[in-house]
Structures are given as C-alpha cells and as structure tokens.
Design an enzyme around this catalytic site. Structure first.
Site, PDB file in Angstrom:
ATOM      1  N   LYS A 257      36.647  69.923  16.578  1.00  0.00           N
ATOM      2  CA  LYS A 257      37.204  69.121  15.373  1.00  0.00           C
ATOM      3  C   LYS A 257      38.016  68.011  16.151  1.00  0.00           C
ATOM      4  CE  LYS A 257      40.977  68.700  12.434  1.00  0.00           C
ATOM      5  NZ  LYS A 257      42.184  68.534  12.949  1.00  0.00           N
ATOM      6  N   ASN A 258      39.027  68.562  16.968  1.00  0.00           N
ATOM      7  CA  ASN A 258      39.908  67.491  17.717  1.00  0.00           C
ATOM      8  C   ASN A 258      39.386  66.561  18.835  1.00  0.00           C
ATOM      9  OD1 ASN A 258      41.884  67.974  15.829  1.00  0.00           O
ATOM     10  ND2 ASN A 258      42.948  69.464  16.922  1.00  0.00           N
TER      11      ASN A 258
ATOM     12  N   CYS B  61      47.352  66.279   7.955  1.00  0.00           N
ATOM     13  CA  CYS B  61      48.307  67.478   7.471  1.00  0.00           C
ATOM     14  C   CYS B  61      49.481  67.067   7.608  1.00  0.00           C
ATOM     15  CB  CYS B  61      47.717  68.652   8.364  1.00  0.00           C
ATOM     16  SG  CYS B  61      46.304  69.438   7.874  1.00  0.00           S
TER      17      CYS B  61
ATOM     18  N   ARG C 209      55.825  63.070  11.365  1.00  0.00           N
ATOM     19  CA  ARG C 209      54.951  63.018  12.419  1.00  0.00           C
ATOM     20  C   ARG C 209      54.810  61.652  13.199  1.00  0.00           C
ATOM     21  NH1 ARG C 209      49.427  66.351  10.972  1.00  0.00           N
ATOM     22  NH2 ARG C 209      48.996  65.692  13.103  1.00  0.00           N
TER      23      ARG C 209
ATOM     24  N   ASP D 230      48.215  75.321  16.666  1.00  0.00           N
ATOM     25  CA  ASP D 230      47.018  75.253  15.727  1.00  0.00           C
ATOM     26  C   ASP D 230      46.608  76.829  15.360  1.00  0.00           C
ATOM     27  OD1 ASP D 230      47.386  72.607  15.450  1.00  0.00           O
ATOM     28  OD2 ASP D 230      45.836  71.994  16.497  1.00  0.00           O
TER      29      ASP D 230
ATOM     30  N   ARG E  33      38.651  70.310   5.836  1.00  0.00           N
ATOM     31  CA  ARG E  33      38.753  69.224   6.720  1.00  0.00           C
ATOM     32  C   ARG E  33      38.313  69.673   7.911  1.00  0.00           C
ATOM     33  NH1 ARG E  33      44.353  66.631   6.550  1.00  0.00           N
ATOM     34  NH2 ARG E  33      43.447  65.950   8.440  1.00  0.00           N
TER      35      ARG E  33
HETATM   36  N1  EPU Z   1      55.503  63.208  18.669  1.00  0.00           N
HETATM   37  C1  EPU Z   1      56.603  62.499  18.944  1.00  0.00           C
HETATM   38  N2  EPU Z   1      56.232  61.089  19.104  1.00  0.00           N
HETATM   39  C2  EPU Z   1      54.954  60.704  19.161  1.00  0.00           C
HETATM   40  C3  EPU Z   1      53.915  61.600  18.754  1.00  0.00           C
HETATM   41  C4  EPU Z   1      54.223  62.953  18.892  1.00  0.00           C
HETATM   42  O1  EPU Z   1      57.665  62.816  18.880  1.00  0.00           O
HETATM   43  O2  EPU Z   1      54.700  59.394  19.140  1.00  0.00           O
HETATM   44  C5  EPU Z   1      56.091  64.847  18.572  1.00  0.00           C
HETATM   45  C6  EPU Z   1      55.327  65.483  17.533  1.00  0.00           C
HETATM   46  O3  EPU Z   1      56.376  65.201  16.285  1.00  0.00           O
HETATM   47  C7  EPU Z   1      55.326  66.984  17.760  1.00  0.00           C
HETATM   48  C8  EPU Z   1      54.761  66.825  19.152  1.00  0.00           C
HETATM   49  O4  EPU Z   1      55.245  65.607  19.601  1.00  0.00           O
HETATM   50  O5  EPU Z   1      56.488  67.531  17.804  1.00  0.00           O
HETATM   51  C9  EPU Z   1      53.266  67.026  19.620  1.00  0.00           C
HETATM   52  O6  EPU Z   1      52.637  66.035  18.743  1.00  0.00           O
HETATM   53  P1  EPU Z   1      51.193  65.343  19.057  1.00  0.00           P
HETATM   54  O7  EPU Z   1      51.120  64.106  19.111  1.00  0.00           O
HETATM   55  O8  EPU Z   1      50.915  66.296  20.290  1.00  0.00           O
HETATM   56  O9  EPU Z   1      50.488  65.853  17.925  1.00  0.00           O
HETATM   57  P2  EPU Z   1      49.064  64.992  17.102  1.00  0.00           P
HETATM   58  O10 EPU Z   1      48.445  64.264  18.191  1.00  0.00           O
HETATM   59  O11 EPU Z   1      49.680  64.450  16.063  1.00  0.00           O
HETATM   60  C10 EPU Z   1      47.289  66.780  17.376  1.00  0.00           C
HETATM   61  C11 EPU Z   1      46.445  67.750  16.796  1.00  0.00           C
HETATM   62  C12 EPU Z   1      47.118  68.748  16.063  1.00  0.00           C
HETATM   63  C13 EPU Z   1      48.014  69.578  16.810  1.00  0.00           C
HETATM   64  C14 EPU Z   1      48.831  68.776  17.624  1.00  0.00           C
HETATM   65  C15 EPU Z   1      49.488  69.762  18.803  1.00  0.00           C
HETATM   66  C16 EPU Z   1      44.554  66.155  16.379  1.00  0.00           C
HETATM   67  C17 EPU Z   1      43.928  65.157  15.257  1.00  0.00           C
HETATM   68  N3  EPU Z   1      45.839  66.629  15.880  1.00  0.00           N
HETATM   69  O12 EPU Z   1      48.182  66.112  16.649  1.00  0.00           O
HETATM   70  O13 EPU Z   1      46.031  69.376  15.160  1.00  0.00           O
HETATM   71  O14 EPU Z   1      48.609  70.387  15.962  1.00  0.00           O
HETATM   72  O15 EPU Z   1      47.871  67.699  18.326  1.00  0.00           O
HETATM   73  O16 EPU Z   1      48.703  70.334  19.620  1.00  0.00           O
HETATM   74  O17 EPU Z   1      44.179  66.143  17.263  1.00  0.00           O
HETATM   75  C18 EPU Z   1      45.302  70.784  13.555  1.00  0.00           C
HETATM   76  O18 EPU Z   1      44.024  70.584  14.220  1.00  0.00           O
HETATM   77  O19 EPU Z   1      45.360  71.415  12.472  1.00  0.00           O
HETATM   78  C19 EPU Z   1      46.264  69.879  13.913  1.00  0.00           C
HETATM   79  C20 EPU Z   1      47.238  69.375  13.308  1.00  0.00           C
END
Ligand code: EPU
Length: 431
Positions: free
Chosen positions: A22-23, A117, A123, A307, A399
């Site tokens: 998915k990701n 989510c 986020r 995850d 999803r």
């Molecule tokens: N963060 C910041 N600033 C930013 C971006 C992130 O402070 O600009 C912080 C977040 O608050 C968090 C940490 O950095 O504490 C990690 O966030 P990340 O950006 O890595 O998460 P994401 O890209 O929003 C993706 C996956 C998530 C998964 C996370 C961590 C996708 C679409 N989503 O989210 O997947 O939990 O990486 O591995 O790729 C899921 O599949 O259920 C899911 C939520």
C-alpha cells in the site's frame, strides 16, 4: 454500517498470498503524474486508498487503462493542471504526494490538505514545506489548501530532515526528480517503499541514488518518459498475517514476500516463541505453544514498524507475563487499547508506553476500529478470542488490506462481513 463478524478460536492453516505494498503504491501512483508517457504498473493492491488516488488522477485528466486486475497503464502526458483541490484529496494521507509531483512537473501546485488515518495526534507537514522552500518554492497553507509556487522550476538543494519522515522523504524525492540541479536529502527515511519509489522513478528515467540509506542524492532530469514497474510486496500486510497466526495458533505459509523486509517482525515473533522460517520469497509461521512476553519499541526502518504496533500489542495481551510496547514514531497511537479492554485485556498506557499484563484469553465483544492498523489489530483479537466479535469501522481496514475476509476464511477463520441492509432491524423497516 458495514461490520465484520468473527467467531474466534479457530487456528489458521494453509497458504496466503501477500498483495502489493500500500505505502509504495500510494507514492508511485502520484509519481506517475510526473511521467511524460505511459507507466505500466504491476502488482497494485486492490484497496480503497489506491482507488481514491486513481480517481484523483483521472479527475486531473490522466488516461488509465486496466490491463488486468493488478496491472494498469497510466498516461499523464496530457495533464495540464497543477490544481488538485477535490474533496477526495482529504480522504487519504498520501494525497500530499501530489504536491511534490505537481511542483516537480509544473513548478507550482495547489493541493487540498491531506486527510487519512487519525491516531489522535497531529500529523504535521512542516518538513515537507521546509524542503520545498529550500528548493525555491514559496509555500502557503490557507483554508485547507497548500499552494506552492516557484519562479519556473524547483532548484536542487541540500535538505536535512529534522525528523525521519517517510512522507517528507518521498515528497522531496518526487519534487527533486524533475528539479534543476542536484538535491541531497539528509536524515532520509529508509523504508522499503522509499527504495521502491526510487526504483520506479529511475525506471521511468530519473537519476536517484542512495535510497535505502540516510542520504539520498537526486540529480534532476528534464523528462521521464514511461516504462514498466512492479510494486514490492506489502511488509505490513505480511506482518499482520504473521501476527494473526501467532494469535490463533496453526501453521501458515505467507507467500510472495521479501523475508528481509520482515526481519524485525520475525525476530519479535521468535522471541515470543513462534516459529518463523524464512524461505526465498515466503515465510512459514507456526505457533503451537504459549506465547512469551517481550518488549517492543517502534522505530523508523529497519526498526520495528509503528504500523505493526497495534497488532503486536494485541498479541502480547495473550502472552504470559508483563510486556511493554513503546511507540517511538507517533505521539499517540494507543486508541485501540480501549477496545481491547472490552475483550478482557489488561493494558495500561503511560505516555508513549503500553504496559501489558498477559491474560489467558480474550472474549468476543462489539468493538470499533479507529484507524487502519487498529482495525487490523482488532481483527487479530477477534480471531484469537473466545466467542463472537463484531467490528465496526471496517472502512478503515479496507483502505489498506486487500480481500482480508477472503484471505482469512481461506485459512480457516470463521469470519464474514455484514452490510447494514443485512441487519434484522433494517429488514423489519422495509417489511
Ligand atoms: N513528522 C513531522 N513533520 C513532518 C512529517 C512528519 O514532525 O513534516 C513526524 C510525524 O508527526 C511522526 C513522524 O514524523 O511523528 C513520522 O511521520 P512520517 O512522515 O514518517 O509519516 P507519514 O509519511 O505521514 C507514513 C505512512 C504511515 C506510517 C508512517 C511511519 C504512508 C501513506 N503512511 O506516514 O502509515 O505510520 O509513515 O512509518 O506511507 C499506515 O499505513 O497505517 C500508516 C499510517
């Protein structure tokens, strides 16, 4: 309201095939927006997040041809807009990758803020904005719309990420692929889907090196022109089925996986007394003895994935003794604990750590999923529990998990979906 009904206590046995990640898919589909030609993408998972993203691309003018149920040809060569402010964008988190893709291609983007989510915390996207700004974009966020404008194109820059962010790494990699000059992303995320996106972009004509390490170097190219790509298997879907077998007992061959991506999950399951055997592109998971307690801390890859945190926490409810699970990525990802309590678990959350006292068994109950992985964890709880569990909020699960009910029932689970129209109260009304 659609619900899953599970009669628990049945061991899982047999073979299950894992779908495309998915990701990775939710990054690669927006990346197709940058390609001036046809991208053939194989091994796409049939999940609602993928359908939503494809719909967004279609609304922007992409031509999408179905080759077979897992393979599509996407042609974005005629897209002329840098605006994506549809309501659908707010449904999923990964819609923010459209910012990087449009900025890279057109030098500007107006995109609705992402949804997705909600674990109960914020986020943020400050690291994405910091990176685009360093690359010469002027970024504003107003009334739920992110607008990013450059004079002409993004310019290469060195960007140090203050937190290891999957989303920021992917978004900046997208923007940089068609930027003028070279971009270096320092302290980049190293997840398998980051490498998969880099491989996709390179196979379309980009020049990206170092994906999978903390420093990614992207030399901007003028055009990407199309090609073939097959998405990697889903690490978290595989881990979820591994945890399900550990919860119910039984023996399952988890097929079409990359065992290397599962190492941290396999390692924890082995610590808990589960047998995990790695084969070339499958793993065998077998549990025929009680589960031992352990301690888990989630970390960016190659650490234990956040995850998989709700799923392993659920398993530890059934392990002998006291375990701890510390969430090292998200501020708040323990909402599901209240639902597990309704099934007889014993978990206390203290800040980012859950202290879990193992109980001999869980009891089926009506419960509600609050996000995708919480939903997967509740399914595992229901499969392992004594009696009947009814799970609401299954739209979250759909999803990210392809055909979960079919896959689990083929392994021996007693599980079905009920739609509102099947419920007796509703039937009475129409009579
Ligand atoms: N963060 C910041 N600033 C930013 C971006 C992130 O402070 O600009 C912080 C977040 O608050 C968090 C940490 O950095 O504490 C990690 O966030 P990340 O950006 O890595 O998460 P994401 O890209 O929003 C993706 C996956 C998530 C998964 C996370 C961590 C996708 C679409 N989503 O989210 O997947 O939990 O990486 O591995 O790729 C899921 O599949 O259920 C899911 C939520």
């Amino acid at each position: 309201m659609t619900k899953y009904v599970i009669n628990g206590g049945k061991p899982l046995n047999g073979e299950v095939e894992i779908s495309g990640a998915k990701n990775a898919a939710v990054a690669i589909i927006p990346a197709a927006l940058m390609v001036d030609g046809v991208c053939r993408i194989e091994n796409l998972p049939e999940i609602s997040d993928v359908k939503t993203l494809l719909q967004i691309l279609k609304e922007m003018g992409a031509k999408i041809r179905v080759v077979n149920k897992r393979t599509l040809d996407i042609d974005c060569s005629r897209i002329g807009t840098s605006i994506a402010t549809f309501d659908m964008m707010r449904r999923i988190r990964a819609s923010y990758y459209i910012i990087g893709a449009l900025l890279g291609r057109f030098g500007r983007a107006d995109v609705a803020m992402p949804g997705g989510c909600n674990f109960g915390g914020v986020r943020p996207i400050d690291q994405h904005i910091k990176g685009f700004t360093a690359m010469g974009a002027n970024v504003t966020v107003r009334n739920g719309i992110v607008s990013a404008v450059t004079g002409d194109h993004l310019r290469g820059a060195t960007v140090y990420l203050d937190v290891v962010s999957v989303g920021a790494t992917i978004n900046l990699m997208l923007g940089a692929a068609l930027a003028q000059g070279t971009t270096i992303i320092e302290n980049a995320a190293r997840e398998p889907h980051i490498v998969d996106l880099a491989n996709f972009l390179n196979s379309m004509g980009a020049d990206i090196r170092g994906a999978g390490t903390s420093d990614i170097k992207i030399r901007g190219v003028q055009r990407m022109t199309g090609g073939f790509y097959s998405i990697i298997p889903d690490q978290i879907e595989a881990g979820t089925y591994m945890a399900a077998v550990a919860g119910t007992g039984g023996r399952v061959v988890i097929k079409d996986v990359i065992p290397k991506h599962l190492e941290c999950i396999s390692g924890k399951l082995r610590e808990m007394g589960v047998t995990v055997v790695d084969l070339e592109d499958s793993v065998i998971v077998q549990r025929d003895a009680p589960l031992f307690r352990t301690h888990v801390k989630t970390m960016p890859y190659p650490g234990f994935p956040t995850d998989m945190q709700p799923q392993i926490s659920t398993l530890l409810c059934l392990a002998e003794g006291t375990s701890t699970v510390t969430e090292g990525v998200w501020d708040n990802r323990f909402k599901f604990v209240d639902e597990l309590a309704k099934m007889g678990s014993s978990i206390r959350v203290d800040g980012r750590t859950a202290i879990i006292e193992g109980v001999p068994y869980l009891t089926g109950a009506p419960i509600k999923a609050s996000d995708l992985r919480a939903g997967a964890a509740l399914v595992i709880a229901g499969l392992a529990a004594h009696g009947r569990t009814v799970i609401e909020g299954v739209n979250y699960i759909e999803r990210g998990y392809e055909k979960m009910i079919q896959k689990l029932t083929s392994l021996g689970a007693d599980m079905k979906i009920i739609f509102e129209r099947d419920e007796p109260r509703f039937k009475k009304k129409i009579v």
